[in-house]
Write an enzyme that holds these catalytic residues in place. Structure first.
Site, PDB file in Angstrom:
ATOM      1  N   GLN A  79      29.108  22.511  -2.117  1.00 52.98           N
ATOM      2  CA  GLN A  79      28.790  21.994  -0.564  1.00 52.98           C
ATOM      3  C   GLN A  79      27.838  23.080   0.127  1.00 52.98           C
ATOM      4  OE1 GLN A  79      33.443  21.251  -0.235  1.00 52.98           O
ATOM      5  NE2 GLN A  79      32.272  20.210   1.685  1.00 52.98           N
ATOM      6  N   HIS A  80      27.559  22.605   1.428  1.00 46.12           N
ATOM      7  CA  HIS A  80      26.886  23.292   2.521  1.00 46.12           C
ATOM      8  C   HIS A  80      25.465  23.872   2.346  1.00 46.12           C
ATOM      9  CE1 HIS A  80      31.342  23.323   3.807  1.00 46.12           C
ATOM     10  NE2 HIS A  80      31.533  24.239   2.881  1.00 46.12           N
ATOM     11  N   ASP A 241      31.557  19.253  -4.148  1.00 41.58           N
ATOM     12  CA  ASP A 241      32.227  19.790  -5.418  1.00 41.58           C
ATOM     13  C   ASP A 241      33.703  19.488  -5.472  1.00 41.58           C
ATOM     14  OD1 ASP A 241      32.151  21.807  -3.768  1.00 41.58           O
ATOM     15  OD2 ASP A 241      31.469  23.194  -5.512  1.00 41.58           O
TER      16      ASP A 241
END
EC number: 2.7.1.17
Length: 503
Positions: A79-80, A241
């Site tokens: 992520q991110h 994830d």
């Protein structure tokens, strides 16, 4: 005879599993290690082409007959992250990752423009914490102005892999909620959060369209040929994830707490409504199944145990044996395992520390146990916030590399005082991506079960891995956790004092 492939594009590696839903069996598992570019300023980056090369390598290891049976692919991504892409679809710079803490100044700037952390939560449900995608845009504008000027598309890691597979851009709500721009209550982009990130540019024009969790797209013909796959393969919406691990651990209904012991540590649960903490004690994310996913993330989990193992010259695979003659409390050692800074609590500039050392307890077994306990206590700190909000749990589903340790499984059961089980499929995120691919494939063909039914049918737990709380150990850990909290409170107070303006 169809196979459904789950790809997990993680920080340390890319993993591929091929699942046969008729036989209820994973028929192939392959992985490829990834490099990491780490800077002294806290930057953590990877080249997007490394992910693609790793995916190619994983598919190349599948038998041709297996590749011919693939019907759909699901992608799980860390992520991110921020993948900057130009108008031609080319990547402009290395991707800044979730564990990148070089953008803390930009986090503060965005939050100040949005009315502080409380203003961000009111607008979108989440503050802008270290590592969130939003902060990477102004950082890029300052430090890579030529990239920012050519930027035509903002992609998350799993978005970019999907783009490579299909030639189409999209983003789903779960991963999108980790950018800091999505209002998780309405599932729409917050124009005010986008403006707080860059008031001079319309960032919404750079974001892919949002799609529902059961959406899917056809693989590009040239990619199918390159990977040796049928041309009709569908690529599901995918997700972050943690969202995919929720599916892979069967956490698509209330009452189950999933815990991932990976590079980062995470706790997450299913909710059928937005679960927003006005104090920002957890991440108020959407799920990748049409619901919501309140989530706690710590940035230092297996990082801590692996660092100690490396320091003492042994493999973390042997960690259980190394700490076999130690006891709860690590002989009085307490570790704050903040080697990468920390997100929960929000201490991006924190450093790791070891307390309580004396001439008798500084052994490799105690230090390794202190690292494991510290990582577990940090997750317990986040769990306390969830339970204080009224969420209740009766079991923990454990995934990630740390779940392979019997000692760690028992420690989690004792610290949280809940029974722990490990899903039969240890790669929760990759397996969840495969199950989402199965779900979306059924929807694309005019039918199929709902995701809860699929999870019930296909997610099993390993009876041999079940750990139940031990009363004596649980009692000891309560005392040691209080000691950890005292050291943590002191670190948080020191952080608060350092950020208090001097008169």
């Amino acid at each position: 005879m169809s196979l459904f492939v789950g790809l997990d594009v993680g920080t340390q590696s890319v993993k591929l599993i091929a699942y046969d839903p008729q036989a209820r069996k994973v028929v192939a598992t392959h992985g490829q290690v990834l490099e990491l570019i780490a800077g002294d300023d806290g930057s953590r980056e990877q080249h997007a082409r490394w992910w693609i090369d790793a995916i190619r390598a994983c598919f190349a290891r599948m038998e041709p007959a297996q590749r011919a049976r693939v019907s759909a692919i699901g992608v799980s991504g860390q992520q991110h992250g921020f993948v900057p892409v130009d108008a031609a679809g080319d990547v402009l710079a290395p991707a800044k990752l979730w564990c990148d803490t070089s953008t803390t100044v930009e986090c503060d700037e965005i939050m100040a423009a949005a009315g502080g952390a409380k203003g961000c939560i009111a607008l979108a449900g989440n503050p802008i914490l270290a590592g969130y995608t939003a902060s990477k845009l102004p950082w890029t504008r300052k430090h890579r102005p030529e990239v920012y000027s050519r930027l035509a598309a903002i992609m998350l890691p799993h978005d970019y892999v999907n783009f490579w597979l299909t030639g189409e851009r999209w983003m789903e709500y779960g991963d999108a909620s980790g950018t800091g721009w999505l209002d998780v209550r309405t599932r729409r982009w917050s124009s005010r959060m986008l403006a707080a990130t860059d008031a001079q540019r319309d960032l919404s024009a750079l974001l892919p369209p949002l799609v529902e969790a059961d959406a899917s797209f056809t693989i590009a013909a040239n990619i199918a040929e390159a990977l040796g796959l049928p041309h009709g393969v569908r690529v599901s919406a995918g997700g972050g994830d943690n969202m995919m691990a929720a599916v892979g651990t069967g956490n698509v209904a209330s009452g189950v707490l999933s815990m991932s012991l990976g590079t980062s540590g995470t706790l997450f649960a299913h909710a059928d409504h937005p679960v927003v903490d006005e104090a920002g004690g957890w991440a108020a994310f959407c799920s990748s199944t049409g619901g919501w996913l309140p989530l706690i993330c710590t940035m230092n989990c297996t990082v801590a145990t692996e660092s100690v193992a490396r320091m003492f010259g042994f493999s973390s695979r042997d960690g259980d044996a190394v700490m076999a003659d130690t006891a709860p409390g690590a002989g009085g050692l307490v570790m704050l395992p903040f080697l990468n800074g920390e997100r929960t609590p929000d201490l991006p500039h924190a450093r790791g520390s070891l307390h309580g050392m004396d001439s008798t307890n500084l052994t490799r077994g105690n230090v390794y146990r202190a690292a494991m306990e510290g990582a577990t206590y940090a997750l317990r700190y986040g769990y306390d916030a969830l339970t204080a909000a009224g969420l209740q749990f009766d079991a923990i589903r454990l995934t990630g590399g740390g779940s392979q340790s019997a000692a760690w499984r028992q420690m989690v059961a004792d610290v949280f005082e809940l029974p722990v089980a490990v899903p039969e499929q240890s790669e929760g995120a990759a397996f969840g991506a495969a199950l989402q691919a199965l779900w979306s494939h059924g929807r694309a063909n005019g039918g199929g079960d709902d995701i809860a039914t699929i999870a019930r049918e296909h997610v099993g737990t390993d009876a041999a891995s079940v750990a139940r709380p031990d009363g004596n150990a649980a009692s000891a850990y309560r005392s040691h956790y209080r000691q950890f909290r005292r050291h943590l409170d002191a670190a948080m107070q020191s952080h608060a004092n350092s950020n208090t303006p001097k008169p």
